[in-house]
Scaffold this motif. Structure first.
Motif, PDB file in Angstrom:
ATOM      1  N   ASP A   1      -5.684  -5.157   6.029  1.00 46.61           N
ATOM      2  CA  ASP A   1      -6.222  -4.118   5.144  1.00 46.61           C
ATOM      3  C   ASP A   1      -5.319  -3.841   3.948  1.00 46.61           C
ATOM      4  O   ASP A   1      -5.729  -3.179   2.999  1.00 46.61           O
ATOM      5  CB  ASP A   1      -6.493  -2.824   5.912  1.00 46.61           C
ATOM      6  CG  ASP A   1      -5.252  -2.270   6.597  1.00 46.61           C
ATOM      7  OD1 ASP A   1      -4.158  -2.334   6.011  1.00 46.61           O
ATOM      8  OD2 ASP A   1      -5.371  -1.769   7.731  1.00 46.61           O
ATOM      9  N   THR A   2      -4.070  -4.332   3.993  1.00 44.30           N
ATOM     10  CA  THR A   2      -3.141  -4.163   2.873  1.00 44.30           C
ATOM     11  C   THR A   2      -2.506  -5.508   2.542  1.00 44.30           C
ATOM     12  O   THR A   2      -1.874  -6.125   3.395  1.00 44.30           O
ATOM     13  CB  THR A   2      -2.037  -3.149   3.215  1.00 44.30           C
ATOM     14  OG1 THR A   2      -2.636  -1.883   3.512  1.00 44.30           O
ATOM     15  CG2 THR A   2      -1.082  -2.975   2.042  1.00 44.30           C
ATOM     16  N   PHE A   3      -2.689  -5.948   1.302  1.00 48.55           N
ATOM     17  CA  PHE A   3      -2.149  -7.245   0.876  1.00 48.55           C
ATOM     18  C   PHE A   3      -1.395  -7.051  -0.431  1.00 48.55           C
ATOM     19  O   PHE A   3      -1.963  -6.603  -1.427  1.00 48.55           O
ATOM     20  CB  PHE A   3      -3.280  -8.255   0.703  1.00 48.55           C
ATOM     21  CG  PHE A   3      -2.806  -9.630   0.312  1.00 48.55           C
ATOM     22  CD1 PHE A   3      -1.692 -10.194   0.906  1.00 48.55           C
ATOM     23  CD2 PHE A   3      -3.482 -10.357  -0.650  1.00 48.55           C
ATOM     24  CE1 PHE A   3      -1.255 -11.466   0.551  1.00 48.55           C
ATOM     25  CE2 PHE A   3      -3.063 -11.628  -1.020  1.00 48.55           C
ATOM     26  CZ  PHE A   3      -1.949 -12.191  -0.407  1.00 48.55           C
ATOM     27  N   ILE A   4      -0.095  -7.380  -0.407  1.00 46.93           N
ATOM     28  CA  ILE A   4       0.760  -7.249  -1.588  1.00 46.93           C
ATOM     29  C   ILE A   4       1.334  -8.617  -1.909  1.00 46.93           C
ATOM     30  O   ILE A   4       1.896  -9.278  -1.038  1.00 46.93           O
ATOM     31  CB  ILE A   4       1.911  -6.245  -1.343  1.00 46.93           C
ATOM     32  CG1 ILE A   4       1.339  -4.863  -1.009  1.00 46.93           C
ATOM     33  CG2 ILE A   4       2.832  -6.162  -2.557  1.00 46.93           C
ATOM     34  CD1 ILE A   4       2.395  -3.862  -0.564  1.00 46.93           C
ATOM     35  N   SER A   5       1.190  -9.033  -3.143  1.00 41.87           N
ATOM     36  CA  SER A   5       1.719 -10.331  -3.568  1.00 41.87           C
ATOM     37  C   SER A   5       2.387 -10.169  -4.920  1.00 41.87           C
ATOM     38  O   SER A   5       1.738  -9.850  -5.916  1.00 41.87           O
ATOM     39  CB  SER A   5       0.592 -11.363  -3.643  1.00 41.87           C
ATOM     40  OG  SER A   5       1.097 -12.618  -4.036  1.00 41.87           O
TER      41      SER A   5
END
Length: 353
Positions: free
Chosen positions: A174-178
């Motif tokens: 539910d949380t994607f940081i790139s």
């Protein structure tokens, strides 16, 4: 007096300290010694020169033998010789123990040793994974990971298909940081698609072309291109932050208006930072419907006296209910003058603050 607190409360206190600081507290009493020896959160920094991996392995083996649960395991690497290439420090043993003991939050920072990412993704207990300054490679087929909820990739080299491969293999994220460093040519991304994704942060120069995330709540993006989107429904809270790293023009504002209009009916917050712009020659054609923005934050990092065309284009693309400005003094004056002119003008047409 040191033993009047229960062990669970002592561990809660020790969790606010680093592992090294918590270990020093073990001299207070046997209860504090036991609590500091079974902390659920472990944080180690490996030194390439001192090669202290044996100490870390000894601690981890004690956790393995005692079957002590591990909630968070953070492992980083420090190279005291700067840019000099030193042999990678093997971390197989301590990492395997952390995964065996049910680690929920795993952080690997600047690890030079080739880490078995498939082994990590196979861990059923893992809820949050943070990889920083890391070279990631995936096999043609990846295991399904149905427990992972949060994934953060910071300065991780990926090809254009690898992010989507990870999202497909971990469908409940539910949380994607790139976040990638400037100049990482393999950081290009064509599409992000996920049903469960709520928080998305993408930070690098090359752009996302399409976002297909129906339940997205928060979105932050840095890059040249304004992405396409398929956010079909009205959201309770939506936020977008755009940081334009290059000179903007009329086409940029048209794409911004189109992006906002294809998304929720209103945005809670739009934050925009500009590094430079020239005079913007707008042709105010119909490009999507007008989307109301609750709060528009504008940060301009340079001084520019004549900004009437910039203000017109900005308020045409995302008209706000409230405007927050971070500007140089002379830029702020010119911006304010233009706003007052627009407010007092009766012949300005559809461009209103």
């Amino acid at each position: 007096m040191a033993d009047i607190l229960p062990e669970c409360l002592i561990q809660t206190i020790l969790c606010f300290l680093s592992y090294k600081e918590a270990s020093k507290m073990s001299i207070l009493s046997k209860t504090w010694l036991q609590a500091s020896s079974t902390l659920p959160g472990l944080e180690f920094c490996l030194h390439s020169v001192k090669c202290n991996i044996k100490i870390v392995d000894t601690i981890m083996e004690r956790y393995r033998d005692g079957k002590v649960p591990i909630k968070k395991f953070e492992l980083s690497e420090s190279n005291s010789y700067g840019h000099k290439v030193l042999p990678p420090i093997p971390i197989d043993n301590c990492l395997d123990i952390a995964l065996q003991n049910g680690v929920k939050h795993l952080v690997l920072d600047r690890i030079s040793y080739p880490t078995p990412i498939l082994t990590i993704l196979a861990a059923k207990s893992l809820r949050k994974l943070v990889l920083a300054y890391y070279t990631l490679s995936l096999a043609s087929s990846v295991v399904n990971q149905n427990s992972l909820r949060k994934l953060s990739l910071s300065h991780v080299e990926l090809n254009k298909n690898m992010r989507q491969t990870i999202l497909n293999s971990c469908p409940l994220i539910d949380t994607f940081i790139s976040e990638n460093r400037i100049g990482l040519e393999t950081a290009y991304l064509q599409k992000i698609k996920s049903v469960y994704l709520k928080v998305l942060k993408i930070w690098y120069r090359k752009g996302i072309l399409e976002i297909d995330a129906q339940n997205l709540v928060s979105f932050e993006y840095t890059g040249k291109q304004i992405p396409e989107s398929k956010i079909a429904r009205q959201l309770e809270h939506s936020k977008i932050s755009l940081y334009s790293l290059d000179n903007i023009n009329a086409d940029w504002f048209c794409k911004l208006r189109k992006f906002l209009s294809k998304s929720p009916a209103s945005w809670s917050q739009v934050s925009i930072r500009f590094e430079e712009f020239t005079e913007i020659k707008m042709c105010y054609r119909i490009v999507g419907a007008t989307t109301q923005v609750d709060v528009l934050e504008v940060n301009v990092l340079f001084q520019y006296m004549e900004c009437s065309s910039f203000v017109d284009a900005l308020l045409w693309s995302c008209p706000p209910r409230r405007l927050n400005l971070q500007l140089k003094l002379n830029m702020f004056t010119a911006f304010s003058d233009r706003l007052m002119y627009m407010k007092n003008s009766t012949t300005h047409g559809t461009i209103r603050p």
